[in-house]
Design a protein around this motif. Sequence first.
Motif, PDB file in Angstrom:
ATOM      1  N   GLN A  76      -6.886  -8.523   0.956  1.00  0.00           N
ATOM      2  CA  GLN A  76      -7.450  -7.325   0.266  1.00  0.00           C
ATOM      3  C   GLN A  76      -6.822  -5.954   0.799  1.00  0.00           C
ATOM      4  O   GLN A  76      -6.350  -5.135   0.162  1.00  0.00           O
ATOM      5  N   LYS A  77      -6.689  -6.037   2.212  1.00  0.00           N
ATOM      6  CA  LYS A  77      -5.699  -5.074   2.997  1.00  0.00           C
ATOM      7  C   LYS A  77      -4.810  -5.034   2.449  1.00  0.00           C
ATOM      8  O   LYS A  77      -4.250  -3.688   1.995  1.00  0.00           O
ATOM      9  N   GLN A  78      -3.850  -5.897   2.276  1.00  0.00           N
ATOM     10  CA  GLN A  78      -2.504  -5.908   1.798  1.00  0.00           C
ATOM     11  C   GLN A  78      -2.482  -5.387   0.293  1.00  0.00           C
ATOM     12  O   GLN A  78      -1.519  -4.857  -0.031  1.00  0.00           O
ATOM     13  N   ARG A  79      -3.335  -5.973  -0.648  1.00  0.00           N
ATOM     14  CA  ARG A  79      -3.345  -5.026  -1.969  1.00  0.00           C
ATOM     15  C   ARG A  79      -3.741  -3.714  -1.810  1.00  0.00           C
ATOM     16  O   ARG A  79      -3.142  -3.085  -2.809  1.00  0.00           O
ATOM     17  N   ALA A  80      -4.575  -3.003  -0.922  1.00  0.00           N
ATOM     18  CA  ALA A  80      -4.639  -1.664  -1.060  1.00  0.00           C
ATOM     19  C   ALA A  80      -3.593  -0.952  -0.628  1.00  0.00           C
ATOM     20  O   ALA A  80      -3.076  -0.122  -0.975  1.00  0.00           O
ATOM     21  N   ALA A  81      -2.748  -1.774   0.372  1.00  0.00           N
ATOM     22  CA  ALA A  81      -1.293  -1.190   0.889  1.00  0.00           C
ATOM     23  C   ALA A  81      -0.381  -1.162  -0.186  1.00  0.00           C
ATOM     24  O   ALA A  81       0.533  -0.137  -0.274  1.00  0.00           O
ATOM     25  N   VAL A  82      -0.408  -2.092  -1.105  1.00  0.00           N
ATOM     26  CA  VAL A  82       0.453  -2.101  -2.398  1.00  0.00           C
ATOM     27  C   VAL A  82       0.063  -1.035  -3.256  1.00  0.00           C
ATOM     28  O   VAL A  82       0.956  -0.379  -3.677  1.00  0.00           O
ATOM     29  N   ALA A  83      -1.249  -0.779  -3.318  1.00  0.00           N
ATOM     30  CA  ALA A  83      -1.698   0.339  -4.218  1.00  0.00           C
ATOM     31  C   ALA A  83      -1.092   1.513  -3.618  1.00  0.00           C
ATOM     32  O   ALA A  83      -0.828   2.566  -4.428  1.00  0.00           O
ATOM     33  N   ARG A  84      -1.188   1.910  -2.330  1.00  0.00           N
ATOM     34  CA  ARG A  84      -0.829   3.027  -1.798  1.00  0.00           C
ATOM     35  C   ARG A  84       0.613   3.170  -1.926  1.00  0.00           C
ATOM     36  O   ARG A  84       1.175   4.344  -2.162  1.00  0.00           O
ATOM     37  N   ALA A  85       1.382   2.032  -1.991  1.00  0.00           N
ATOM     38  CA  ALA A  85       2.892   2.312  -2.177  1.00  0.00           C
ATOM     39  C   ALA A  85       3.064   2.472  -3.693  1.00  0.00           C
ATOM     40  O   ALA A  85       4.061   3.305  -4.016  1.00  0.00           O
ATOM     41  N   LEU A  86       2.109   2.072  -4.504  1.00  0.00           N
ATOM     42  CA  LEU A  86       2.601   2.294  -6.075  1.00  0.00           C
ATOM     43  C   LEU A  86       2.132   3.664  -6.517  1.00  0.00           C
ATOM     44  O   LEU A  86       2.542   4.242  -7.674  1.00  0.00           O
ATOM     45  N   ILE A  87       1.143   4.362  -5.786  1.00  0.00           N
ATOM     46  CA  ILE A  87       0.499   5.483  -6.354  1.00  0.00           C
ATOM     47  C   ILE A  87       1.222   6.609  -6.715  1.00  0.00           C
ATOM     48  O   ILE A  87       1.115   7.566  -7.382  1.00  0.00           O
ATOM     49  N   THR A  88       2.358   6.665  -5.846  1.00  0.00           N
ATOM     50  CA  THR A  88       3.260   7.982  -5.979  1.00  0.00           C
ATOM     51  C   THR A  88       4.364   7.564  -7.020  1.00  0.00           C
ATOM     52  O   THR A  88       5.309   8.574  -7.240  1.00  0.00           O
ATOM     53  N   ASP A  89       4.315   6.519  -7.712  1.00  0.00           N
ATOM     54  CA  ASP A  89       5.371   6.033  -8.865  1.00  0.00           C
ATOM     55  C   ASP A  89       6.907   6.093  -8.163  1.00  0.00           C
ATOM     56  O   ASP A  89       7.780   6.791  -8.703  1.00  0.00           O
ATOM     57  N   PRO A  90       7.019   5.163  -7.112  1.00  0.00           N
ATOM     58  CA  PRO A  90       8.223   5.387  -6.326  1.00  0.00           C
ATOM     59  C   PRO A  90       9.359   4.876  -7.074  1.00  0.00           C
ATOM     60  O   PRO A  90       9.150   4.202  -7.856  1.00  0.00           O
ATOM     61  N   ARG A  91      10.527   5.391  -6.690  1.00  0.00           N
ATOM     62  CA  ARG A  91      11.827   4.585  -7.327  1.00  0.00           C
ATOM     63  C   ARG A  91      11.992   3.339  -6.751  1.00  0.00           C
ATOM     64  O   ARG A  91      12.451   2.336  -7.550  1.00  0.00           O
ATOM     65  N   LEU A  92      11.635   3.133  -5.545  1.00  0.00           N
ATOM     66  CA  LEU A  92      12.020   1.897  -4.820  1.00  0.00           C
ATOM     67  C   LEU A  92      10.909   1.489  -3.955  1.00  0.00           C
ATOM     68  O   LEU A  92      10.198   2.430  -3.241  1.00  0.00           O
ATOM     69  N   ILE A  93      10.278   0.149  -4.079  1.00  0.00           N
ATOM     70  CA  ILE A  93       9.411  -0.294  -2.917  1.00  0.00           C
ATOM     71  C   ILE A  93      10.235  -1.025  -2.076  1.00  0.00           C
ATOM     72  O   ILE A  93      10.798  -1.933  -2.228  1.00  0.00           O
ATOM     73  N   LEU A  94       9.959  -0.650  -0.725  1.00  0.00           N
ATOM     74  CA  LEU A  94      10.511  -1.554   0.407  1.00  0.00           C
ATOM     75  C   LEU A  94       9.517  -2.260   0.985  1.00  0.00           C
ATOM     76  O   LEU A  94       8.521  -1.650   1.503  1.00  0.00           O
ATOM     77  N   ALA A  95       9.583  -3.603   1.204  1.00  0.00           N
ATOM     78  CA  ALA A  95       8.563  -4.522   1.713  1.00  0.00           C
ATOM     79  C   ALA A  95       8.875  -5.117   2.967  1.00  0.00           C
ATOM     80  O   ALA A  95      10.145  -5.878   2.755  1.00  0.00           O
ATOM     81  N   ASP A  96       8.487  -5.022   3.811  1.00  0.00           N
ATOM     82  CA  ASP A  96       8.884  -5.572   5.271  1.00  0.00           C
ATOM     83  C   ASP A  96       7.864  -6.711   5.554  1.00  0.00           C
ATOM     84  O   ASP A  96       6.678  -6.442   5.788  1.00  0.00           O
ATOM     85  N   GLU A  97       8.257  -7.927   5.366  1.00  0.00           N
ATOM     86  CA  GLU A  97       7.676  -9.204   5.763  1.00  0.00           C
ATOM     87  C   GLU A  97       6.040  -9.106   5.126  1.00  0.00           C
ATOM     88  O   GLU A  97       4.980  -9.349   5.779  1.00  0.00           O
ATOM     89  N   LYS A 134     -15.055   0.267   0.619  1.00  0.00           N
ATOM     90  CA  LYS A 134     -15.012  -0.318   1.969  1.00  0.00           C
ATOM     91  C   LYS A 134     -13.902   0.194   2.909  1.00  0.00           C
ATOM     92  O   LYS A 134     -12.937   0.678   2.458  1.00  0.00           O
ATOM     93  N   TYR A 135     -13.986  -0.055   3.950  1.00  0.00           N
ATOM     94  CA  TYR A 135     -13.242   0.300   5.169  1.00  0.00           C
ATOM     95  C   TYR A 135     -12.293  -1.022   5.478  1.00  0.00           C
ATOM     96  O   TYR A 135     -12.651  -1.963   5.030  1.00  0.00           O
ATOM     97  N   PRO A 136     -11.008  -0.890   5.958  1.00  0.00           N
ATOM     98  CA  PRO A 136     -10.300  -2.035   6.163  1.00  0.00           C
ATOM     99  C   PRO A 136     -10.796  -3.210   6.978  1.00  0.00           C
ATOM    100  O   PRO A 136     -10.563  -4.318   6.876  1.00  0.00           O
ATOM    101  N   TYR A 137     -11.647  -2.780   8.179  1.00  0.00           N
ATOM    102  CA  TYR A 137     -12.236  -3.907   8.903  1.00  0.00           C
ATOM    103  C   TYR A 137     -13.316  -4.559   8.246  1.00  0.00           C
ATOM    104  O   TYR A 137     -13.762  -5.674   8.422  1.00  0.00           O
ATOM    105  N   GLU A 138     -13.728  -3.991   7.228  1.00  0.00           N
ATOM    106  CA  GLU A 138     -14.692  -4.945   6.113  1.00  0.00           C
ATOM    107  C   GLU A 138     -14.045  -5.962   4.919  1.00  0.00           C
ATOM    108  O   GLU A 138     -14.842  -6.422   4.294  1.00  0.00           O
ATOM    109  N   VAL A 139     -12.875  -5.872   5.034  1.00  0.00           N
ATOM    110  CA  VAL A 139     -12.081  -6.810   4.095  1.00  0.00           C
ATOM    111  C   VAL A 139     -11.071  -7.701   4.676  1.00  0.00           C
ATOM    112  O   VAL A 139     -10.677  -7.520   5.626  1.00  0.00           O
ATOM    113  N   SER A 140     -10.651  -8.567   3.652  1.00  0.00           N
ATOM    114  CA  SER A 140      -9.895  -9.826   4.134  1.00  0.00           C
ATOM    115  C   SER A 140      -8.513  -9.034   4.136  1.00  0.00           C
ATOM    116  O   SER A 140      -8.027  -8.053   3.735  1.00  0.00           O
ATOM    117  N   GLY A 141      -7.497 -10.001   5.049  1.00  0.00           N
ATOM    118  CA  GLY A 141      -6.259  -9.610   5.101  1.00  0.00           C
ATOM    119  C   GLY A 141      -5.379  -9.549   3.547  1.00  0.00           C
ATOM    120  O   GLY A 141      -4.782  -8.642   3.411  1.00  0.00           O
TER     121      GLY A 141
END
Length: 254
Positions: A150-171, A141-148
């Motif tokens: 669900q969008k944020q969970r996709a954004a969290v997945a994007r943050a996690l997929i590189t196996d980062p040392r640190l996640i920075l979350a802004d509001e 699905k595309y971002p305009y087809e899902v809820s806020g």
Amino acid sequence: MPLLEVSNLKKIYTTRFGGNQVQALRNVNFSVEKGEYVAIMGESGSGKTTLLNILAALDKPTGGTVLLDGRDLSKIKESDVATFRRDNLGFVFQDFNLLDTFSLQDNIFLPLVLEGKAFKEMRQRLLPIASQLGISDLLSKYPYEVSGGQKQRAAVARALITDPRLILADEPTGALDSKSTDELLRLFSEINQDGQTILMVTHSVKAASHAQRVLFIKDGEVFHQIYRGNSTNEQLYQKISDTLTILATGGDRQ
């Protein structure tokens, strides 16, 4: 050695007209251990955004140092900064920062595409993350087809997929309804329990009450901090509320 070490951090801006100087950060000192979940709170104008920009290597301090895994962020070459951020940091923003012309899967893959990873490896990394975040059936699905939420969970997945040392979350809960907020905070706690280090800037007492430690910034300095200890989320919520009242009424540093 701490994962993140901030020492004597200062930031002074010079205004474009008149040459007036504004001190956004005065003398910030704190560290974050690997696997910690830390929230940063403070009133608007307290220096939170400036601090986050420096931690994200988007801005350089006027004085002091920021070390991530012992590496001084201010000494990274300009040409290497983007690669450093992609390899070491994951970002979760209030407004999701998803591309509407990309599916959720392609949005999540983006940092790995920039690294030149093969599709098979990207897919192998994505599947367990998507399952944990409950978005496996939404990837096409595309971002305009899902809820806020669900969008944020996709954004969290994007943050996690590189196996980062640190996640920075802004509001990260700023654009979410109460149900989606609860779900995201539950996921953040799960991710942290799996060993991911999280540093979250937030105005939300509810969001901060899920962290292990809360730092309060006032007038460009760390004013106070609270450790969870054995406190429940409800007890930590009350401690945070009390501290914010002291901040707002001009109480003394604790």
